[in-house]
Design a protein around this motif. Structure first.
Motif, short mmCIF file in Angstrom:
data_model
loop_
_atom_site.label_atom_id
_atom_site.label_comp_id
_atom_site.label_asym_id
_atom_site.label_seq_id
_atom_site.Cartn_x
_atom_site.Cartn_y
_atom_site.Cartn_z
N THR A 1 4.69 -6.49 12.16
CA THR A 1 3.46 -6.66 11.40
C THR A 1 3.74 -7.53 10.18
O THR A 1 4.62 -7.21 9.38
CB THR A 1 2.92 -5.31 10.92
OG1 THR A 1 2.64 -4.49 12.06
CG2 THR A 1 1.65 -5.49 10.10
N LEU A 2 3.06 -8.63 10.09
CA LEU A 2 3.16 -9.48 8.91
C LEU A 2 1.75 -9.90 8.51
O LEU A 2 1.12 -10.72 9.17
CB LEU A 2 4.02 -10.72 9.17
CG LEU A 2 4.16 -11.67 7.98
CD1 LEU A 2 4.95 -10.98 6.86
CD2 LEU A 2 4.87 -12.97 8.38
N ASN A 3 1.27 -9.29 7.46
CA ASN A 3 -0.04 -9.63 6.94
C ASN A 3 0.15 -10.40 5.64
O ASN A 3 0.85 -9.93 4.74
CB ASN A 3 -0.86 -8.37 6.67
CG ASN A 3 -1.16 -7.61 7.93
OD1 ASN A 3 -1.21 -8.17 9.03
ND2 ASN A 3 -1.35 -6.30 7.81
N THR B 1 2.87 -15.24 11.60
CA THR B 1 1.95 -14.11 11.65
C THR B 1 1.41 -13.76 13.03
O THR B 1 0.96 -12.63 13.24
CB THR B 1 0.76 -14.36 10.72
OG1 THR B 1 0.07 -15.57 11.14
CG2 THR B 1 1.23 -14.55 9.28
N LEU C 1 1.75 -9.95 0.60
CA LEU C 1 2.48 -10.04 1.87
C LEU C 1 2.95 -8.65 2.26
O LEU C 1 3.59 -7.96 1.47
CB LEU C 1 3.68 -10.98 1.73
CG LEU C 1 4.56 -11.19 2.96
CD1 LEU C 1 3.77 -11.91 4.05
CD2 LEU C 1 5.80 -11.99 2.61
#
Length: 392
Positions: free
Chosen positions: A103-105, A97, A182
């Protein structure tokens, strides 16, 4: 869509690197197991996020005891040592992250029936190691509870996942709902030129031929291999920055998907890819899938956590038998197009090679029939799925 220094030195491998590699190994095995079960019960396109389920279940087992915990650990392929599990999670979450290239939430949440008090030790572990918050909720007020949980999911997935939890799933006897969200968005390291997209044939598993748009790269350099034992081609399409990529696995035969899926364990293993000059044809596609992970996990030997007479989640709240997992649902979404990929899940790179002359061999990768794909970040399989009809 939205990865050598030579000299005399002493190299030290950090504990976090070891933990990350251990997680990659267990994640690969778990991804294959999940894909195998889902593919047998799902027709057509599907998308799952083994990583989502893996992380939330790793948290749950931290609050389980005895055989309840053992079943989950065995299914996930995690080490038996709880400290090693926590070290793996502590290594993998920041690695995935903390980047500006994509973008990785990711967010986890545990909703527990309001008359259960969460064990403070478990609450601290969930927050500090897994980045997970827990919250009490009144499941008896079904409409409001579902709205609350769905609003959380929509917010975490940037409004891509809707209505994960149905009010009909909830009642006064509901004790726990696990939610994992995710959101992933990344641009290809080299976008497919929109002007190159053209209409072409795509052959379905039934043999029917349909017309659709195929994106195209003409003689570009990608990691590629033709795997003769699997009778398929592997193409790695990197995202900006190189840490993340999509691997597309295309059977040589137009009706070869079923045979390839029987060897899914080998499909997800690291391949001996090499930089090749490749002309690529790939359809645009969108997939949205809802998966009952309770059913999947039971087929993988995880049973006690769902059975009141055997479940021991007393590390989370209450005593043995007081708390069981009622529902583990996952809803996923992916949009693959010329610029990149946008994907979401809720659980309830390109180095151009200098050419001194014409390329010796140009490989062809034409995805005009059903294929498997997966998205990996630092080796961790985050999403996996198949495309049988890109227009469905």
């Amino acid at each position: 869509m939205q990865v050598l220094l030579v000299g005399l030195f002493v190299a030290a491998v950090s504990a976090s690197d070891v933990s990350l590699q251990e997680f990659v190994s267990s994640n690969t095995q778990f991804s294959a197991s999940v894909y195998k079960r889902v593919s047998k019960t799902t027709d057509g396109n599907f998308l799952v996020s083994p990583f989502c389920t893996e992380t939330i279940l790793a948290l749950v087992q931290s609050g389980c005891k005895g055989e309840t915990a053992q079943e989950i650990v065995q299914a996930l392929g995690l080490p038996l040592d709880q400290a090693k599990i926590e070290a793996s999670i502590s290594a993998v979450l920041p690695a995935l992250t903390q980047t500006q290239n994509y973008t990785l939430n990711m967010a986890n949440k545990i909703y527990v029936k309001s008359d259960f008090e969460i064990n403070p030790q478990f609450k601290n572990l969930a927050r500090d190691v897994f980045g997970t918050e827990s919250e009490s909720i009144e499941f008896g007020r079904k409409q409001k509870a579902a709205q609350t949980m769905n609003a959380w999911v929509e917010n975490q997935t940037r409004n891509k996942i809707h209505n994960l939890v149905s009010p009909q799933d909830l009642n006064d006897r509901t004790k726990t709902v696990l939610l994992n969200a995710l959101y992933f968005k990344a641009n290809w390291s080299q976008a497919f030129p929109v002007a190159y997209t053209f209409n072409n044939n795509f052959t379905l598993l039934s043999g029917e031929v349909i017309q659709l748009d195929l994106m195209r790269h003409y003689q570009k350099h990608f990691n590629f291999v033709e795997n003769t034992s699997l009778k398929s081609k592997f193409l790695e399409l990197p995202f900006e920055g190189g840490q993340a990529s999509m691997v597309v696995v295309l059977p040589n035969r137009k009706n070869g998907l079923v045979q390839l899926e029987r060897q899914i364990d080998k499909v997800f293993m690291a391949q001996e890819l090499s930089k090749e000059t490749v002309t690529v044809f790939l359809p645009r596609f969108k997939i949205e899938t809802t998966t009952n992970f309770k059913s999947v996990l039971k087929k993988m030997g995880v049973n006690k956590v769902f059975d009141q007479s055997q479940a021991d989640l007393s590390g989370i709240a209450g005593k043995k038998g007081d708390l069981i997992i009622d529902k583990i649902a996952q809803k996923t979404f992916i949009d693959v197009a010329e610029q990149g990929v946008e994907a979401a899940a809720a659980d309830y790179y390109l180095i151009a090679l200098p050419l001194s002359g014409p390329p010796k061999s140009i490989k062809m990768f034409k995805a005009n029939h059903p294929f498997i794909f997966y998205i990996k970040i630092h080796g961790v399989i985050v999403f996996a799925g198949r495309v049988t009809n890109p227009t469905a």
